[in-house]
Design a protein around this motif. Structure first.
Motif: not given
Ligand code: XIL
Length: 357
Positions: A193, A107, A152-153, A103, A66, A233, A313, A231, A263, A305, A70
């Protein structure tokens, strides 16, 4: 897969007496039967929770760190690499025979304070520190990490998302990260990603268009990118346009790229009612997404995720805070590690998916 096959599978499950909520068979094996890898993110903070680790090992074929991959976790200072937390997760994967995803190497978040000074220096300095980081980290795990979220993003609402890396190097930051990753581990799959590309909402549609253009540009420049990570979400309040999503996935597959769901969680912050109703709404929303996604043969894996509502998160992020103060319930298993309707939705989606080579 045509609806008729999915209907048949659902009907067969019903007739078999197997609870539609979900068969006893682990999600990892239901997915693997169709050539799909199912996994989840875990945090090194939770490695001591034996019950959760047992669930992860039973249900998942792979894990992804998670936060431990990073910059903020790996690089407490410019001269120190702290691999211990990521090594701990790699140790779990190795010990339990799980795949390990990486991962993430580039970023704009989770960056240590000392890096800002270097990135605001010269582009040459920024490139040097990026290559050094990617080389050290990717080389350490080599092919044991079979797939990295290299970038990422990187997309914002009108092009590249502003941030320390893009401000310092522009699109070159992306090409440098992919090239350094390929050099460090030639057999590892390298992923771009992205987030907020799943729903019918206008900004998501615009981002899908921009993302296709970006990937075409990167591929035309020979950037060694193997796949797109979506991702996922998801938010129950953001409808899925299944036709638009299907077309986008087909276009990405048409570029010769793998597609990974990286995720998955389903945010029920705006869903009213008791937990049972919320769980059903979450499962139905996920099904609308998964039914389309798993019809695309380029989709090779689905990672959540997290696996249990015990840890998400979204409990610590404003996007997941409910007006009634209750915790969101975004994951397949509840805090007591009991399967929820979302686990059944995943099971049905995997059971109804076409086999992919
Ligand atoms: C999030 C983690 O889950 C948290 O614990 C942290 O505080 C912030 O990052 N997209 C992503 C992930 O690619 O790396 C992020 O993870 C959530 C959004």
């Amino acid at each position: 897969m045509s609806l008729s096959r999915r209907t048949f599978v659902a009907g067969a499950l019903a007739l078999s007496g197997a609870p539609l909520a979900r068969a006893a068979e682990p999600l990892r094996s239901l997915a693997a039967r169709q050539g799909i890898e199912f996994g989840c993110a875990i945090s090194s903070r939770h490695l001591g929770e034996a019950d959760l680790m047992e669930l992860v090992s039973r249900e998942c074929a792979g894990i992804v760190p998670e936060g431990e991959g990073k910059w903020a976790s790996l690089r407490p200072s410019q001269d120190i690499f702290n691999f211990a937390p990521l090594d701990a997760i790699a140790g779990l994967a190795r010990g339990r025979g799980l795949a390990l995803r990486g991962h993430t190497l580039l970023w704009q978040h989770s960056l240590p304070d000392w890096l800002a000074r270097i990135l605001s220096d010269t582009p040459e300095r920024a490139e040097e520190v990026l290559i050094h980081h990617v080389d050290r980290v990717v080389r350490r795990y080599g092919g044991f990490i079979r797939c990295w979220d290299v970038v990422n993003e990187v997309l914002g609402d009108g092009g590249l998302r502003p941030g320390p890396w893009v401000d310092a190097l522009g699109l070159e930051a992306v090409t440098i990260a992919f090239a350094a990753s390929r050099a460090a581990s030639p057999n590892t799959r390298l992923i771009l990603n992205e987030t907020a590309i799943e729903s019918a909402a206008g900004p998501h549609a615009q981002r899908r268009h921009a993302l296709l253009k970006l990937m075409e540009t990167l591929l035309s420049r020979g950037v060694p990118m193997d796949g797109l990570g979506i991702q996922a979400h998801l938010r129950c309040s953001e409808p899925i346009d299944q036709g638009e999503l299907r077309r986008f996935l087909s276009d990405v597959g048409g570029l010769g790229l793998d597609i990974l769901i990286t995720e998955l969680d389903v945010n029920d912050a705006e869903v009213s009612g008791d937990p049972e109703r919320r769980d059903r709404v979450v499962a139905d929303h996920a099904s609308r997404f998964l039914d389309v996604v798993l019809d695309e043969l380029a989709v090779k894996s689905v990672y959540c995720w997290g696996l249990s509502d015990r840890h998400s998160w979204l409990h610590h992020h404003p996007a997941g805070w409910r007006a009634d103060g209750a915790r969101t319930r975004p994951l397949p298993f509840d805090a007591g590690l009991v399967a929820k309707p979302l686990a059944g939705a995943l099971a049905r989606a995997f059971a109804g998916a076409r086999w992919r080579p």
